[in-house]
Write an enzyme that holds these catalytic residues in place. Structure first.
Site, PDB file in Angstrom:
ATOM      1  CD  GLU A 112      79.167  -0.153   6.430  1.00 23.46           C
ATOM      2  OE1 GLU A 112      78.597   1.074   6.132  1.00 23.46           O
ATOM      3  OE2 GLU A 112      79.877  -0.442   6.108  1.00 23.46           O
TER       4      GLU A 112
ATOM      5  CG  HIS B  23      85.755   4.230  -0.336  1.00 25.33           C
ATOM      6  ND1 HIS B  23      86.193   3.150   0.743  1.00 25.33           N
ATOM      7  CD2 HIS B  23      84.293   4.054   0.083  1.00 25.33           C
ATOM      8  CE1 HIS B  23      85.020   1.598   0.476  1.00 25.33           C
ATOM      9  NE2 HIS B  23      83.555   2.704   0.758  1.00 25.33           N
TER      10      HIS B  23
ATOM     11  CE  LYS C  92      80.882   1.016  -0.267  1.00 20.65           C
ATOM     12  NZ  LYS C  92      81.151   1.239   1.020  1.00 20.65           N
TER      13      LYS C  92
ATOM     14  NE  ARG D 274      75.012   7.538  -1.674  1.00 17.00           N
ATOM     15  CZ  ARG D 274      75.943   6.565  -1.363  1.00 17.00           C
ATOM     16  NH1 ARG D 274      75.066   6.323  -0.336  1.00 17.00           N
ATOM     17  NH2 ARG D 274      76.940   7.256  -0.523  1.00 17.00           N
TER      18      ARG D 274
ATOM     19  CE  LYS E  48      60.356  25.472 -14.229  1.00 16.64           C
ATOM     20  NZ  LYS E  48      58.406  26.463 -14.194  1.00 16.64           N
TER      21      LYS E  48
ATOM     22  CG  ASP F 266      54.720  25.903 -15.067  1.00 14.67           C
ATOM     23  OD1 ASP F 266      54.625  25.180 -13.907  1.00 14.67           O
ATOM     24  OD2 ASP F 266      55.771  26.054 -14.868  1.00 14.67           O
TER      25      ASP F 266
ATOM     26  CB  ALA G 240      54.881  32.998 -14.023  1.00 17.23           C
TER      27      ALA G 240
ATOM     28  CB  THR H  85      59.828  47.122 -16.149  1.00 15.32           C
ATOM     29  OG1 THR H  85      60.330  46.912 -14.977  1.00 15.32           O
ATOM     30  CG2 THR H  85      61.107  47.791 -16.845  1.00 15.32           C
TER      31      THR H  85
ATOM     32  NE  ARG I  10      61.013  41.319 -18.381  1.00 13.92           N
ATOM     33  CZ  ARG I  10      61.471  40.339 -16.719  1.00 13.92           C
ATOM     34  NH1 ARG I  10      60.655  41.409 -15.846  1.00 13.92           N
ATOM     35  NH2 ARG I  10      61.224  39.267 -16.922  1.00 13.92           N
TER      36      ARG I  10
ATOM     37  N   GLY J 119      47.218  29.781  -6.132  1.00 12.54           N
ATOM     38  CA  GLY J 119      48.240  29.473  -6.759  1.00 12.54           C
ATOM     39  C   GLY J 119      48.965  28.028  -6.378  1.00 12.54           C
TER      40      GLY J 119
HETATM   41  P1  ATR Z   1      58.829  34.540 -13.185  1.00 16.76           P
HETATM   42  O1  ATR Z   1      59.469  33.423 -13.743  1.00 16.76           O
HETATM   43  O2  ATR Z   1      58.057  33.581 -11.595  1.00 16.76           O
HETATM   44  O3  ATR Z   1      57.518  35.181 -13.256  1.00 16.76           O
HETATM   45  P2  ATR Z   1      60.805  36.476 -13.411  1.00 16.76           P
HETATM   46  O4  ATR Z   1      60.735  36.256 -14.400  1.00 16.76           O
HETATM   47  O5  ATR Z   1      61.246  37.144 -11.800  1.00 16.76           O
HETATM   48  O6  ATR Z   1      60.113  35.695 -12.361  1.00 16.76           O
HETATM   49  O7  ATR Z   1      59.568  37.888 -13.146  1.00 16.76           O
HETATM   50  C1  ATR Z   1      58.835  38.478 -12.165  1.00 16.76           C
HETATM   51  C2  ATR Z   1      58.141  39.677 -12.043  1.00 16.76           C
HETATM   52  O8  ATR Z   1      57.560  39.563 -10.811  1.00 16.76           O
HETATM   53  C3  ATR Z   1      58.331  40.712 -12.634  1.00 16.76           C
HETATM   54  O9  ATR Z   1      57.805  40.870 -13.852  1.00 16.76           O
HETATM   55  C4  ATR Z   1      58.809  42.009 -12.524  1.00 16.76           C
HETATM   56  O10 ATR Z   1      58.449  43.119 -12.405  1.00 16.76           O
HETATM   57  P3  ATR Z   1      59.770  43.933 -13.820  1.00 16.76           P
HETATM   58  O11 ATR Z   1      59.627  43.324 -15.069  1.00 16.76           O
HETATM   59  O12 ATR Z   1      59.539  45.200 -13.777  1.00 16.76           O
HETATM   60  O13 ATR Z   1      60.727  43.315 -13.033  1.00 16.76           O
HETATM   61  C5  ATR Z   1      57.598  41.065 -11.003  1.00 16.76           C
HETATM   62  N1  ATR Z   1      58.556  42.287  -9.690  1.00 16.76           N
HETATM   63  C6  ATR Z   1      59.046  41.597  -8.807  1.00 16.76           C
HETATM   64  N2  ATR Z   1      58.862  42.362  -7.849  1.00 16.76           N
HETATM   65  C7  ATR Z   1      58.383  43.517  -7.934  1.00 16.76           C
HETATM   66  C8  ATR Z   1      57.744  44.492  -7.370  1.00 16.76           C
HETATM   67  N3  ATR Z   1      58.695  44.671  -6.623  1.00 16.76           N
HETATM   68  N4  ATR Z   1      57.022  45.503  -7.419  1.00 16.76           N
HETATM   69  C9  ATR Z   1      55.918  44.900  -8.869  1.00 16.76           C
HETATM   70  N5  ATR Z   1      56.441  43.864  -9.550  1.00 16.76           N
HETATM   71  C10 ATR Z   1      57.385  43.022  -9.041  1.00 16.76           C
END
Ligand code: ATR
Length: 530
Positions: free
Chosen positions: A53, A143, A170, A208, A314, A351, A390, A411, A414, A497
């Site tokens: 073009e 357009h 077009k 496209r 997801k 996964d 994960a 934490t 969790r 990984g």
């Molecule tokens: P994904 O889906 O990839 O697993 P996510 O749900 O954000 O991601 O989870 C991240 C994980 O990494 C969590 O277990 C988080 O711990 P918390 O539940 O305490 O937040 C962990 N994580 C991230 N940063 C961290 C750090 N600096 N030290 C220790 N654990 C960490």
């Protein structure tokens, strides 16, 4: 603005419809001098484009007769001449008569196509009535840089364009949502005369890429990534090499990856190469999706045969499924969706399969082939670091294989919640350093500790790694994290990984096609493009 579901009948019309020749690939030339354009047209031919073009409005000093003569006569490819005025999104600001004179001259000098805007098409076409050379075609274009109107409004627009005496219609609109493309597909399939349908913008990319599937007359592919003539335009090279443009036909099955953002995903590269290697009539595209439900409701015919699913969809995608693999349901996240021939959607989480199968193979390598057919994870103490998405995948996956699961998280709450669900033990991340009830444990890191750019960090001490026979890290940037390096130095088997990443792809391929994945090809491509 209604969005029509895209049905099988639409496809059937296209297969049996009037258009049978393949969609042309046109590369816009954006050079500011004639010499630049001459270089660009040679490059376009080398890349494999069908048409160039010539955007006259890009030329800085344009002398109609000598310049057009050179550009048209020297082009190694058929030419489409466009002189886009500023009022239609182009760069030409001058006198309208002069602009149209240049287009008429291009026709006389042997251009194959000219593009003229709907606004002036009626008068322009009257002016060349009876003078058109054989095989010369006028594209009449419209357009819309704001949105994609309703199907009815687009239908009316096509009728207006046809009424001007256009040889080719077009329509370029703007995508506010990926489902806007469906209305343009619909128009292309049903149009009585050759039609170019483009939905501009990132969200319009599939309009496209899939132009050949819906009988588009032509699609645009840029010479280089930075040199696009409209928003969302892919490069000609990507169309040809990444998306296998020449292999797309009306009956081609479409897969893709839904995400936001999604453009960085290497999945199209892997899947399209794999499809091509076995001659499968399928294509895999990037789907930039905002609203998952709307996406599945709109692209609902069996030809939209499935997709991979990435952040942030997801979890939201779960709600749109007819069937969910039981472990994926427990994990609460899916990454692989297959449309059954009856139109229903089944989801998987590949996964966890990718990670667990890589770990199992690592253990088999360590123990030698296991005479018993069961998983080498059965009975093992399996420590998962992290309790996010994960972490859940690994914990459920290991538990399903009969491992005794320990969830350790920064934490504690969790960790406890997840451990309770998988019938395991919970602890804080800090406690893992002193946790060594037995030898030969398996460790899986799913925290982000050690990920680029903080590659000097590790989630647990090197000292504590001696209790593990195998260490897996879900992080794949860098490939070898500090955790894996230290585990290797301590004598553990390490599983990268990248292995999870690649194997989850194998599983997706199997789910999509029912065929074994071309594993070697996937590995080579990952190696090359990672
Ligand atoms: P994904 O889906 O990839 O697993 P996510 O749900 O954000 O991601 O989870 C991240 C994980 O990494 C969590 O277990 C988080 O711990 P918390 O539940 O305490 O937040 C962990 N994580 C991230 N940063 C961290 C750090 N600096 N030290 C220790 N654990 C960490």
């Amino acid at each position: 603005m209604g969005s029509l579901p895209f049905s099988v009948s639409d496809l059937q019309t296209s297969t049996s419809g009037a258009r049978s020749s393949p969609t042309l690939l046109c590369t816009p030339l954006m050079g500011t001098t004639v010499d630049q354009m001459l270089i660009e047209m040679r490059k376009a031919k080398e890349i494999g484009s069908d048409v160039v073009e010539i955007r006259l409005d890009c030329l800085r000093n344009f002398n109609p007769r000598p310049d057009l003569e050179i550009l048209i006569k020297r082009s190694p490819l058929p030419t489409l001449v466009t002189y886009r005025p500023i009022w239609e999104g182009g760069q030409y600001e001058g006198d309208e008569t002069k602009r149209q004179d240049a287009l008429r001259l291009a026709m006389e000098l042997g251009a194959d196509f000219i593009d003229v805007e709907l606004e002036v098409a009626h008068d322009f076409n009257s002016s060349i009535y009876g003078k058109k050379p054989e095989n010369f075609k006028v594209i009449v274009s419209s357009h819309n840089f704001h949105n994609t109107p309703s199907s009815e409004a687009i239908g009316n627009l096509v009728a207006r364009i046809q009424a001007t005496g256009a040889d080719i219609v077009k329509i370029a609109t703007t995508a506010l949502d990926i489902t806007d493309c469906a209305r343009i597909f619909h128009i292309m399939v049903h149009s009585q005369i050759p039609t170019i349908g483009i939905v501009m913008g990132e969200r319009g990319l599939i309009s496209r890429l899939l132009s050949p599937k819906f009988g588009g007359y032509l699609t645009y592919g840029a010479l280089e990534a930075g040199a696009i003539s409209a928003p969302g335009q892919p490069t000609a090279k990507d169309l040809l090499d990444l998306y296998n443009f020449r292999l797309i036909r009306p009956d081609t099955t479409v897969y893709g990856i839904i995400g936001k953002p999604v453009g960085h995903s290497k999945s199209p590269l892997l899947f399209n190469a794999a499809f091509k290697s076995v001659g499968l009539n399928a294509v895999y595209v990037h789907y930039l999706v905002d609203d998952v439900k709307k996406f599945f409701d709109t692209y609902s015919s069996p030809d939209w045969a499935g997709c991979s699913c990435t952040i942030p969809h997801k979890e939201a995608a779960l709600k749109c499924m007819d069937e969910i693999d039981p472990i994926a349901k427990k994990i609460g996240a899916i990454n692989n969706i297959v449309r059954r021939p009856d139109g229903t959607l089944t989801a998987f989480n590949t996964d966890y399969i990718g990670a667990i199968s890589a770990i199992e193979d690592g253990l088999r390598g360590l123990n030698g082939p296991n005479p018993a057919s069961g998983s080498p994870l059965a009975g093992k103490l399996f420590v998962v670091l992290g309790a996010g998405g994960a972490g859940k995948s690994l914990a459920y996956g290991a538990a399903q294989k009969g491992a005794r699961v320990v969830v350790a998280n920064r934490t504690f709450e969790r960790a406890k919640e997840l451990a309770d669900k998988v019938g395991g033990q919970a602890m804080t991340l800090a406690e893992v350093d002193n946790f060594h009830p037995e030898e030969g444990m398996v460790l899986a890191n799913t925290t982000s500790v050690g990920m680029k750019p903080k590659i000097d960090e590790a989630p647990i001490s090197k000292q504590s790694l001696k209790n593990y026979c195998l260490v897996f890290d879900a992080i794949y940037t860098p490939k070898e994290t500090r955790l894996l390096r230290e585990a290797r130095e301590t004598g553990a088997v390490i599983v990268y990984g990248t292995e999870m990443l690649i194997r989850q792809g194998f599983e997706q391929y199997k789910n999509f096609t029912g065929l074994p994945a071309p594993e070697e090809l996937f590995r080579q491509l990952m190696e090359k493009h990672a």
